[in-house]
Design an enzyme around this catalytic site. Structure first.
Site, PDB file in Angstrom:
ATOM      1  N   SER A  58     -45.705  -8.778  41.977  1.00 13.25           N
ATOM      2  CA  SER A  58     -46.768  -8.231  43.298  1.00 13.25           C
ATOM      3  C   SER A  58     -45.588  -8.912  44.421  1.00 13.25           C
ATOM      4  O   SER A  58     -45.319 -10.586  44.399  1.00 13.25           O
ATOM      5  CB  SER A  58     -48.148  -8.848  42.972  1.00 13.25           C
ATOM      6  OG  SER A  58     -47.996  -9.471  44.281  1.00 13.25           O
TER       7      SER A  58
ATOM      8  N   HIS B 246     -46.157  -3.839  41.973  1.00  9.45           N
ATOM      9  CA  HIS B 246     -47.889  -4.132  42.333  1.00  9.45           C
ATOM     10  C   HIS B 246     -47.415  -4.579  43.531  1.00  9.45           C
ATOM     11  O   HIS B 246     -47.252  -5.253  44.639  1.00  9.45           O
ATOM     12  CB  HIS B 246     -48.317  -5.689  41.553  1.00  9.45           C
ATOM     13  CG  HIS B 246     -48.811  -5.291  41.403  1.00  9.45           C
ATOM     14  ND1 HIS B 246     -50.332  -4.509  40.707  1.00  9.45           N
ATOM     15  CD2 HIS B 246     -50.095  -6.521  42.622  1.00  9.45           C
ATOM     16  CE1 HIS B 246     -51.688  -5.127  40.645  1.00  9.45           C
ATOM     17  NE2 HIS B 246     -51.791  -5.956  42.052  1.00  9.45           N
TER      18      HIS B 246
ATOM     19  N   MET C  35     -55.434  -5.894  51.047  1.00 10.02           N
ATOM     20  CA  MET C  35     -56.793  -5.977  51.661  1.00 10.02           C
ATOM     21  C   MET C  35     -57.109  -6.028  53.275  1.00 10.02           C
ATOM     22  O   MET C  35     -56.002  -5.819  53.691  1.00 10.02           O
ATOM     23  CB  MET C  35     -56.265  -7.687  51.154  1.00 10.02           C
ATOM     24  CG  MET C  35     -55.916  -8.213  50.341  1.00 10.02           C
ATOM     25  SD  MET C  35     -54.603  -9.692  49.660  1.00 10.02           S
ATOM     26  CE  MET C  35     -53.922 -10.133  48.156  1.00 10.02           C
TER      27      MET C  35
ATOM     28  N   HIS D 131     -52.693  -1.669  44.116  1.00 11.14           N
ATOM     29  CA  HIS D 131     -53.699  -3.108  43.746  1.00 11.14           C
ATOM     30  C   HIS D 131     -54.995  -2.429  45.256  1.00 11.14           C
ATOM     31  O   HIS D 131     -54.841  -3.529  46.757  1.00 11.14           O
ATOM     32  CB  HIS D 131     -53.947  -3.999  43.141  1.00 11.14           C
ATOM     33  CG  HIS D 131     -54.955  -4.852  43.244  1.00 11.14           C
ATOM     34  ND1 HIS D 131     -54.380  -6.230  43.123  1.00 11.14           N
ATOM     35  CD2 HIS D 131     -56.413  -4.512  42.670  1.00 11.14           C
ATOM     36  CE1 HIS D 131     -56.039  -6.282  42.610  1.00 11.14           C
ATOM     37  NE2 HIS D 131     -56.933  -6.207  42.320  1.00 11.14           N
TER      38      HIS D 131
ATOM     39  N   MET E 177     -58.709  -9.072  36.260  1.00  8.60           N
ATOM     40  CA  MET E 177     -57.841 -10.421  37.289  1.00  8.60           C
ATOM     41  C   MET E 177     -58.415 -11.375  36.840  1.00  8.60           C
ATOM     42  O   MET E 177     -59.992 -12.214  36.163  1.00  8.60           O
ATOM     43  CB  MET E 177     -59.201 -10.653  38.947  1.00  8.60           C
ATOM     44  CG  MET E 177     -59.127  -8.953  39.431  1.00  8.60           C
ATOM     45  SD  MET E 177     -56.849  -9.202  40.328  1.00  8.60           S
ATOM     46  CE  MET E 177     -56.951 -10.489  41.087  1.00  8.60           C
TER      47      MET E 177
ATOM     48  N   ASP F  46     -53.476  -9.890  35.809  1.00 12.97           N
ATOM     49  CA  ASP F  46     -53.382  -9.519  37.365  1.00 12.97           C
ATOM     50  C   ASP F  46     -53.942 -10.988  38.320  1.00 12.97           C
ATOM     51  O   ASP F  46     -54.917 -11.982  38.178  1.00 12.97           O
ATOM     52  CB  ASP F  46     -53.684  -9.274  38.371  1.00 12.97           C
ATOM     53  CG  ASP F  46     -52.739  -9.448  39.845  1.00 12.97           C
ATOM     54  OD1 ASP F  46     -52.107  -9.611  39.900  1.00 12.97           O
ATOM     55  OD2 ASP F  46     -53.458  -8.221  40.732  1.00 12.97           O
TER      56      ASP F  46
HETATM   57  C1  DX5 Z   1     -54.263 -11.286  44.308  1.00 10.81           C
HETATM   58  C2  DX5 Z   1     -53.237 -10.043  44.301  1.00 10.81           C
HETATM   59  C3  DX5 Z   1     -52.796 -10.488  43.045  1.00 10.81           C
HETATM   60  C4  DX5 Z   1     -51.260 -11.540  43.345  1.00 10.81           C
HETATM   61  C5  DX5 Z   1     -50.737 -12.285  42.579  1.00 10.81           C
HETATM   62  O1  DX5 Z   1     -55.046 -10.952  44.518  1.00 10.81           O
HETATM   63  O2  DX5 Z   1     -53.888  -9.018  43.507  1.00 10.81           O
HETATM   64  O3  DX5 Z   1     -51.817  -9.453  42.682  1.00 10.81           O
HETATM   65  O4  DX5 Z   1     -50.154 -11.107  44.245  1.00 10.81           O
HETATM   66  O5  DX5 Z   1     -49.454 -13.291  42.395  1.00 10.81           O
HETATM   67  P1  DX5 Z   1     -49.361 -14.304  41.962  1.00 10.81           P
HETATM   68  O6  DX5 Z   1     -49.094 -13.994  40.611  1.00 10.81           O
HETATM   69  O7  DX5 Z   1     -49.029 -15.543  42.309  1.00 10.81           O
HETATM   70  O8  DX5 Z   1     -51.151 -14.997  41.211  1.00 10.81           O
HETATM   71 ZN    ZN Z   2     -52.868  -7.570  42.479  1.00 11.01          ZN
END
Ligand code: DX5
Ligand code: ZN
Length: 223
Positions: free
Chosen positions: A7, A32, A36, A65, A136, A174
């Protein structure tokens, strides 16, 4: 074959193209991209303009995403920008089936994501119409959060539901994936492991991804 999706939320934004090229060289399977909107989640990240710019940095598939309200308004823009997979949240989509159809009409793979508190029953009906189910394992909005242990049984259940209803659907996990828990998450049934801070926060991306892949390569225990 299990896949690793770094990500870029945790990458160095001042060198984003280089960071993406570095994880590709290090063995990543897809990129990824966390989008947001400051409404669905309490954070703002990137839009289609930046996705289009970084498309040049890699040949790897873009796994986009969308943590945004009204995702149907942005499918066209992210498709144009070079997304290969687009995942939308069940909690943010009133007409989930219609939006999934929009993604597939663009020739892209369609995913649906569930927040930790959202039950799997919410996606049971749509499962035959999607390509990816994203569970999630942190509350979405930020990288570097701790994996919610209580989500392991949900991953097991999600895999069972996929096997029964639509076996070709991939299961993505994720949030909080690390070298310590990646094997347990894969054993629970994940096909695609998203990892942000555990890759981009490491000193050597190639070593980290190789270590993750060797943990994934060991025979899987059926649960
Ligand atoms: C959170 C995101 C994830 C995030 C994961 O809202 O959707 O993709 O980047 O990051 P880590 O692996 O650091 O939890
Ligand atoms: Zn994500």
């Amino acid at each position: 074959m299990k896949m690793i999706a770094p990500s870029i939320l945790s990458a160095d934004g001042s060198r984003l193209g280089d960071e993406i090229a570095a994880v590709e060289a290090a063995g990543a399977d897809m990129i990824h991209i966390d989008v947001m909107d400051g409404h669905f989640v309490p954070n703002l990240t990137i839009g289609p303009g930046l996705v289009s710019s970084i498309r040049k940095a890699t040949k790897l598939p873009f796994d986009v995403h969308l943590m945004i309200e009204n995702p149907e308004r942005y499918i066209e823009a992210f498709a144009q920008a070079g997304a290969d997979w687009i995942t939308i949240h069940v909690e943010a989509s009133v007409h989930l089936h219609r939006t999934i159809g929009m993604i597939r009409e663009k020739g892209l793979k369609a995913g649906v994501s569930l927040n930790p508190a959202t039950p799997l029953a919410q996606v049971e009906t749509i499962l035959p119409d999607i390509d990816l189910l994203l569970v999630m394992t942190v509350n979405p909005g930020f990288g570097g959060q701790k994996f919610i242990e209580g989500m392991l049984p949900k991953i097991v259940q999600a895999k069972r539901m996929i096997r029964e209803i639509a076996p070709e659907v991939l299961l993505e996990v994720d949030g909080g994936v690390t070298l310590k828990n990646i094997r347990a998450i894969a054993d629970a049934g994940a096909d695609i492991l998203v990892a942000g801070s555990s890759i981009f926060g490491s000193v050597n991306y190639a070593e980290t991804i190789a270590a993750m892949k060797s943990l994934l390569a060991a025979p899987t225990v059926t649960v």
